[in-house]
Design an enzyme around this catalytic site. Structure first.
Site, PDB file in Angstrom:
ATOM      1  N   CYS A  40     -20.914   2.753  52.475  1.00  0.00           N
ATOM      2  CA  CYS A  40     -22.268   2.838  51.938  1.00  0.00           C
ATOM      3  C   CYS A  40     -23.122   1.690  52.463  1.00  0.00           C
ATOM      4  O   CYS A  40     -22.621   0.596  52.726  1.00  0.00           O
ATOM      5  CB  CYS A  40     -22.211   2.802  50.413  1.00  0.00           C
ATOM      6  SG  CYS A  40     -23.821   3.012  49.610  1.00  0.00           S
ATOM      7  N   ASP A  42     -25.104  -0.010  50.773  1.00  0.00           N
ATOM      8  CA  ASP A  42     -25.355  -0.956  49.682  1.00  0.00           C
ATOM      9  C   ASP A  42     -25.065  -2.383  50.139  1.00  0.00           C
ATOM     10  O   ASP A  42     -23.994  -2.674  50.681  1.00  0.00           O
ATOM     11  CB  ASP A  42     -24.468  -0.587  48.491  1.00  0.00           C
ATOM     12  CG  ASP A  42     -24.874  -1.314  47.216  1.00  0.00           C
ATOM     13  OD1 ASP A  42     -24.836  -2.557  47.213  1.00  0.00           O
ATOM     14  OD2 ASP A  42     -25.209  -0.643  46.231  1.00  0.00           O
ATOM     15  N   ARG A  44     -24.254  -4.905  48.573  1.00  0.00           N
ATOM     16  CA  ARG A  44     -23.186  -5.586  47.843  1.00  0.00           C
ATOM     17  C   ARG A  44     -21.794  -5.256  48.382  1.00  0.00           C
ATOM     18  O   ARG A  44     -20.801  -5.744  47.839  1.00  0.00           O
ATOM     19  CB  ARG A  44     -23.258  -5.201  46.353  1.00  0.00           C
ATOM     20  CG  ARG A  44     -24.566  -5.556  45.675  1.00  0.00           C
ATOM     21  CD  ARG A  44     -24.679  -4.882  44.317  1.00  0.00           C
ATOM     22  NE  ARG A  44     -24.777  -3.431  44.444  1.00  0.00           N
ATOM     23  CZ  ARG A  44     -24.824  -2.588  43.418  1.00  0.00           C
ATOM     24  NH1 ARG A  44     -24.770  -3.068  42.180  1.00  0.00           N
ATOM     25  NH2 ARG A  44     -24.921  -1.283  43.620  1.00  0.00           N
ATOM     26  N   HIS A  96     -18.076   3.226  46.653  1.00  0.00           N
ATOM     27  CA  HIS A  96     -17.995   2.139  45.677  1.00  0.00           C
ATOM     28  C   HIS A  96     -18.483   2.629  44.321  1.00  0.00           C
ATOM     29  O   HIS A  96     -19.411   3.447  44.230  1.00  0.00           O
ATOM     30  CB  HIS A  96     -18.785   0.906  46.124  1.00  0.00           C
ATOM     31  CG  HIS A  96     -20.262   1.100  46.188  1.00  0.00           C
ATOM     32  ND1 HIS A  96     -21.104   0.712  45.175  1.00  0.00           N
ATOM     33  CD2 HIS A  96     -21.052   1.635  47.148  1.00  0.00           C
ATOM     34  CE1 HIS A  96     -22.360   0.993  45.509  1.00  0.00           C
ATOM     35  NE2 HIS A  96     -22.360   1.558  46.701  1.00  0.00           N
ATOM     36  N   CYS A  99     -22.382   3.419  42.648  1.00  0.00           N
ATOM     37  CA  CYS A  99     -23.203   3.747  43.825  1.00  0.00           C
ATOM     38  C   CYS A  99     -24.532   4.362  43.396  1.00  0.00           C
ATOM     39  O   CYS A  99     -24.569   5.397  42.733  1.00  0.00           O
ATOM     40  CB  CYS A  99     -22.447   4.712  44.729  1.00  0.00           C
ATOM     41  SG  CYS A  99     -23.357   5.191  46.212  1.00  0.00           S
TER      42      CYS A  99
END
Length: 208
Positions: A40, A42, A44, A96, A99
Site C-alpha cells: 500500500c 500508506d 506508515r 495493512h 487501511c
C-alpha cells in the site's frame, strides 16, 4: 524548500558510507533483489524498513490498497521486470490493518477516480458479506476485509501469465500474502502462499 529533508539525506548518505564505504558503489553497479513487495502507498508502511532490508535488496511497487489488478499496466510492468529480468524468488503482497483505501471502498462516499480503482475491494466485500456482517465490530470487519483483499491479490499475481510462464520453465518463484499491523509493527503471514503451477491449480477453484 525542503531543507530538512535534504539535510536528512546528507546525514543518511554519510552514515551509510561511514559504516560501509563501498555501499553506494555496489548499488551503482547492480540491482539483484530476491523480493518483490506489492504494498500500500500508506506512508506508515515503509517496505524496506519493516523487513530490515537495505536499498537494492527489494524491488517495490506500491499503490492505494495494495491491489494487483490484471488491467493495470503499471503493476504489470513492475511484475514482468521483477520476474523476467530481476528473477526475484519471492513476491509478497502486503496489506495493512487500518487501511484507509479498504475502508474507503465500502463506506459509501464518493471520492472520484479512486472509487474506480477500489472497485475490486467492493467485489471482495460483496462476495464475503455474510462472513463480514457476522463480525462483532467495524474494526474487526475492516481488518478481515484487509486480509481477504490480500488473498485475492495473491491469486491475481499467481494467475498472471508472467508468473505462470516462470513456473512452467522451472523458475523458482513463490507468491505470499502478508498483512502488516500498525499497532505493533509485525507482519501476519496469512499462509496463502503459491509456489508452483500445482499449488495454483489446487487453490484456483477454492473460494477466497
Amino acid at each position: 524548500m525542503l531543507e530538512d529533508l535534504k539535510a536528512n539525506n546528507a546525514a543518511w548518505s554519510k552514515g551509510k558510507t561511514e559504516v560501509d564505504p563501498a555501499f553506494f558503489k555496489r548499488l551503482e553497479n547492480q540491482q539483484s533483489p530476491e523480493y518483490l513487495w506489492i504494498g500500500c502507498s500508506d506512508s506508515r508502511v515503509p517496505a524496506n524498513e519493516i523487513v530490515g532490508l537495505d536499498p537494492g535488496e527489494m524491488f517495490v511497487h506500491r499503490n492505494v490498497a495494495n491491489l494487483a489488478p490484471p488491467q493495470d499496466a503499471n503493476y504489470l510492468s513492475v511484475l514482468q521486470f521483477a520476474v523476467d529480468v530481476l528473477k526475484v524468488k519471492h513476491v509478497m503482497v502486503v496489506g495493512h490493518y487500518g487501511c484507509g483505501g479498504v475502508a474507503a471502498a465500502i463506506d459509501g462516499k464518493r471520492r472520484g477516480l479512486v472509487d474506480h480503482w477500489l472497485h475490486p475491494i467492493r467485489e471482495v466485500h460483496a462476495e464475503h458479506r455474510h462472513e463480514l456482517d457476522a463480525m462483532p465490530g467495524e474494526k474487526e470487519k475492516l481488518n478481515r476485509l484487509c486480509e481477504l483483499n490480500v488473498i485475492r491479490q495473491v491469486r491475481n499475481v499467481a494467475a498472471d501469465v508472467f508468473v505462470q510462464d516462470a513456473w512452467a520453465r522451472g523458475q523458482p518463484l513463490a507468491v505470499h500474502g502478508w498483512v502488516y499491523s500498525l499497532a505493533n509493527g509485525l507482519v501476519n503471514d496469512l499462509n496463502v502462499g503459491i509456489s508452483c503451477l500445482d499449488d495454483y491449480e489446487t487453490v484456483a477453484g477454492r473460494p477466497v
